[in-house]
Scaffold this motif. Structure first.
Motif, short mmCIF file in Angstrom:
data_model
loop_
_atom_site.label_atom_id
_atom_site.label_comp_id
_atom_site.label_asym_id
_atom_site.label_seq_id
_atom_site.Cartn_x
_atom_site.Cartn_y
_atom_site.Cartn_z
N ARG A 1 0.62 -1.23 0.14
CA ARG A 1 0.40 -0.07 0.24
C ARG A 1 0.40 1.43 -0.06
O ARG A 1 0.35 2.64 -0.53
N VAL B 1 3.45 -0.18 4.79
CA VAL B 1 2.22 -0.86 4.91
C VAL B 1 1.29 -1.82 3.95
O VAL B 1 1.65 -1.51 2.66
N GLY C 1 -0.88 -5.92 3.16
CA GLY C 1 -2.01 -6.56 3.52
C GLY C 1 -3.72 -5.98 3.95
O GLY C 1 -4.03 -5.27 3.25
N THR C 2 -4.41 -6.43 4.11
CA THR C 2 -5.33 -6.57 5.52
C THR C 2 -5.26 -5.18 6.12
O THR C 2 -6.81 -5.20 6.55
N SER C 3 -4.75 -4.92 6.96
CA SER C 3 -4.51 -4.57 8.49
C SER C 3 -4.53 -2.72 7.90
O SER C 3 -3.39 -2.97 7.59
N TYR C 4 -5.02 -2.54 8.22
CA TYR C 4 -5.32 -1.19 8.06
C TYR C 4 -4.45 -0.40 8.70
O TYR C 4 -3.78 -0.76 10.28
N GLY C 5 -3.51 0.70 8.88
CA GLY C 5 -2.88 0.97 9.20
C GLY C 5 -1.56 -0.24 9.95
O GLY C 5 -0.82 0.77 10.29
N LYS C 6 -1.26 -1.54 9.55
CA LYS C 6 0.17 -1.53 10.39
C LYS C 6 0.91 -1.62 9.39
O LYS C 6 1.28 -2.06 8.42
N LEU C 7 2.47 -0.35 10.00
CA LEU C 7 3.21 -0.75 10.44
C LEU C 7 4.35 -1.59 10.18
O LEU C 7 4.30 -2.14 11.32
#
Lengths: 114, 112
Positions: B31, B92, B94-100
């Protein structure tokens, strides 16, 4: 005060103590994060809160307990920690936890567990 | 699992030198890629690179994203002692919002 603030900045605790770390953001954001930074290891995401709801728990031991009473405040409650939990704990916030948002970090709490 | 690797891990230069820091990544559904500078405590944001913004520049700092090579570089020209810091790369995906997911960082030391 602007940005992301964290208190305390330094904390020394014994393994049987209970303490809490506090984070406050003054940016009007709705997503908040806890990260752990250990010596010689990458910054590691612990928890994510979006609009006060926990959306990510990165397999963090239960001796770390987060709390997000509102979008501006985030706590990390600590109990029966281990010496290997000594690290810099960083809080961050972003507008809404989206994919292409910048996260803004606080100054961190340097934790030492004896 | 997402993975970010930075190189070199540390770098020592003299003022006026130009440095290039590297970041490579393996991530599902890329992303964005972010660069941060960490001097004492709080990482401070430098750049965000995405599919629609693969090159950024600010003063003596610039960064390029190479989506084909799954990597990014951070260039600093005419380095100054104030550039001494840890430079962190994060992605960032995958599908995890905001996961750095962060790399280990590059420790840059600029001597006078």
């Amino acid at each position: 005060e602007t940005g992301v603030t964290q208190t305390p900045r330094h904390l020394v605790m014994g393994m049987t103590n209970k303490k809490s770390l506090k984070c406050e953001q003054h940016l009007g954001h709705n997503a908040m994060y806890w990260y752990k930074q250990s010596a010689k290891k990458p910054l590691e995401l612990m928890f994510v809160y979006n609009f006060k709801e926990q959306t990510e728990n990165n397999s963090v031991p239960s001796r770390f307990s987060p709390e997000c009473p509102n979008s501006s405040h985030l706590f990390l409650h600590l109990h029966t920690l281990q010496p290997e939990d000594s690290a810099l704990y960083l809080c961050a916030s972003s507008p809404s936890g989206g994919y292409q948002e910048t996260q803004y970090f606080g100054p961190g709490t340097r934790l030492l567990v004896l | 699992e997402d993975k970010v690797v930075q190189s070199p891990l540390s770098l020592v230069v003299h003022e006026g030198d130009t440095v290039t820091l590297n970041c490579s990544y393996e991530v599902t559904n890329f992303r964005s890629l972010l660069w941060y500078k960490q001097e004492k405590k709080a990482p401070t944001f430098l750049f965000m690179l995405t599919s629609s913004g693969i090159e950024k520049k600010s003063g003596r700092l610039s960064s390029i994203l190479d989506k084909k090579e799954l990597s990014s570089i951070l260039n600093i020209t005419a380095t100054q002692t104030g550039d001494s810091a840890i430079y962190l790369c994060a992605v960032v995906g995958g599908t995890s919002y905001g996961k750095l997911t962060f790399g280990q960082g590059t420790i840059l030391t600029v001597h006078p």
